[in-house]
Design an enzyme around this catalytic site. Sequence first.
Site, PDB file in Angstrom:
ATOM      1  CG  ASP A  56       4.921  -9.001  -1.814  1.00 29.75           C
ATOM      2  OD1 ASP A  56       4.533  -7.954  -2.369  1.00 29.75           O
ATOM      3  OD2 ASP A  56       4.133  -9.876  -1.391  1.00 29.75           O
TER       4      ASP A  56
ATOM      5  N   GLY B  36     -10.303  -8.893   5.796  1.00 31.22           N
ATOM      6  CA  GLY B  36     -10.100  -7.472   5.483  1.00 31.22           C
ATOM      7  C   GLY B  36      -9.343  -6.707   6.547  1.00 31.22           C
ATOM      8  CB  SER B  37      -8.283  -7.530   9.927  1.00 31.37           C
ATOM      9  OG  SER B  37      -7.632  -8.766   9.746  1.00 31.37           O
ATOM     10  N   GLY B  38      -6.147  -7.019   7.277  1.00 31.52           N
ATOM     11  CA  GLY B  38      -4.722  -6.852   6.981  1.00 31.52           C
ATOM     12  C   GLY B  38      -3.884  -7.985   7.529  1.00 31.52           C
ATOM     13  CG  LEU B  39      -4.343  -9.525  11.022  1.00 30.58           C
ATOM     14  CD1 LEU B  39      -4.850 -10.086  12.341  1.00 30.58           C
ATOM     15  CD2 LEU B  39      -2.965  -8.925  11.213  1.00 30.58           C
TER      16      LEU B  39
ATOM     17  CG  ASP C  29       0.055 -12.076   2.157  1.00 25.38           C
ATOM     18  OD1 ASP C  29       0.817 -11.256   2.688  1.00 25.38           O
ATOM     19  OD2 ASP C  29      -0.906 -11.743   1.437  1.00 25.38           O
TER      20      ASP C  29
ATOM     21  CE1 TYR D 298      -1.045  -5.707  -2.576  1.00 30.04           C
ATOM     22  CE2 TYR D 298      -1.350  -6.536  -4.806  1.00 30.04           C
ATOM     23  CZ  TYR D 298      -0.658  -6.526  -3.616  1.00 30.04           C
ATOM     24  OH  TYR D 298       0.453  -7.326  -3.470  1.00 30.04           O
TER      25      TYR D 298
END
Length: 373
Positions: A38, A124-127, A174, A223
């Site tokens: 992105d 922190g779960s990536g969602l 996101d 990141y």
Amino acid sequence: MRSPHETAVELFRTSFGRTPERWVRVPGRVELLGNHTDYNAGLVLAAAIEPSLTCVVAARPDQHIRLISSAFPSEPIELHSLRTVRLDPGHWAGYVVAVCRELRAAGIPITGFDAAIDSTIPPGSGLSSSAALLVAAALTLGRLSHRTVAERLNVAQLCQRAEHRLGVHCGLLDYLTVLHAREGHAVHIDCRSLVVRNVRWPDTLALVLVDSGVRHRLTAGGYNRIRSDCEAAAKSLGVATLRELRAGSLRRENHRLTAAQRAVATHILEENQRVRSSVRAVRAADFRRLGELFTDSHRSSRDHLRNSCPELDAWIERARPLPGWLGGRLTGGGFGGMTLHLVQRRQLRAFLAALPKNANAQEGRPSSGVLEE
Ligand code: GLA
């Protein structure tokens, strides 16, 4: 069981002794394909999924800000001025403060308010629990001031500026996903033209999320390391972004790059191609191909971006021989969080039953995006 909306309203009432005026529900999001593309002006395929975050707010006649989260119900936050806020880095309330500052910078007046937040998105779960909080704050507070940020793209860019302020140099994936999602559809984003399209997601394909149990914090540096390698690679190759890169020029010019830069450039070039192919595969109902693209993406993230971890890799290997499995990958920033698996729906039950007993797995159905009132 109470709905998240009822939980948030109840929390608001018990904490502040009054009734909220506005609410918004923002789902989590899952990146289906397009890892770290992105912010390289690249292509992404994503979807909104439950769980979700609900934020309820009401204006105050003064300048005070009171915040409460159902995750820390005994720790209300009270701020007397936006200028002098002192919060630990990564504190959830810092996200709301960052949005307030960006709204003000955009000319939207922010006066006092009370807000209660209830979220079922594991941090922190990536969602992308952080994007859900930023979008929820931007929408509810904009509405309170009766000066809504007009376009979804402006909301997304405002949230992105807020997140950059907090130290994570993320892209728009996101926010645009949750702002544009439609039930039963994936969201295809071209981050160069900023054109967003909904792509019908086939009912016969299930998305299964398996939690690696490893919690990442994107502010931890991994990141931003990938992002700066990408930017340095683009600069060395003389292109504005890695989206402009062609395979031939990467081959010809690769002596200009460090090993790390060559690796990320190769990933971005091929990952954009995988996203294009994935949209074709969805439309052509070629699910084997789609599964291969998922698994190739994981391999490339692991080897080129180095944002996998042994636990994520292990879940891909464990799932691979199970009934109905078509492919799997890490999703989002990486360094932990969830693995995402593509499974034939008719074999979903057998797949879930065959997972090890300790697996924390759930089906994620492409859901609608933001709901508000
Ligand atoms: C995080 C960021 C996104 C995107 C993904 C990786 O979710 O917030 O902007 O870069 O990682 O694709």
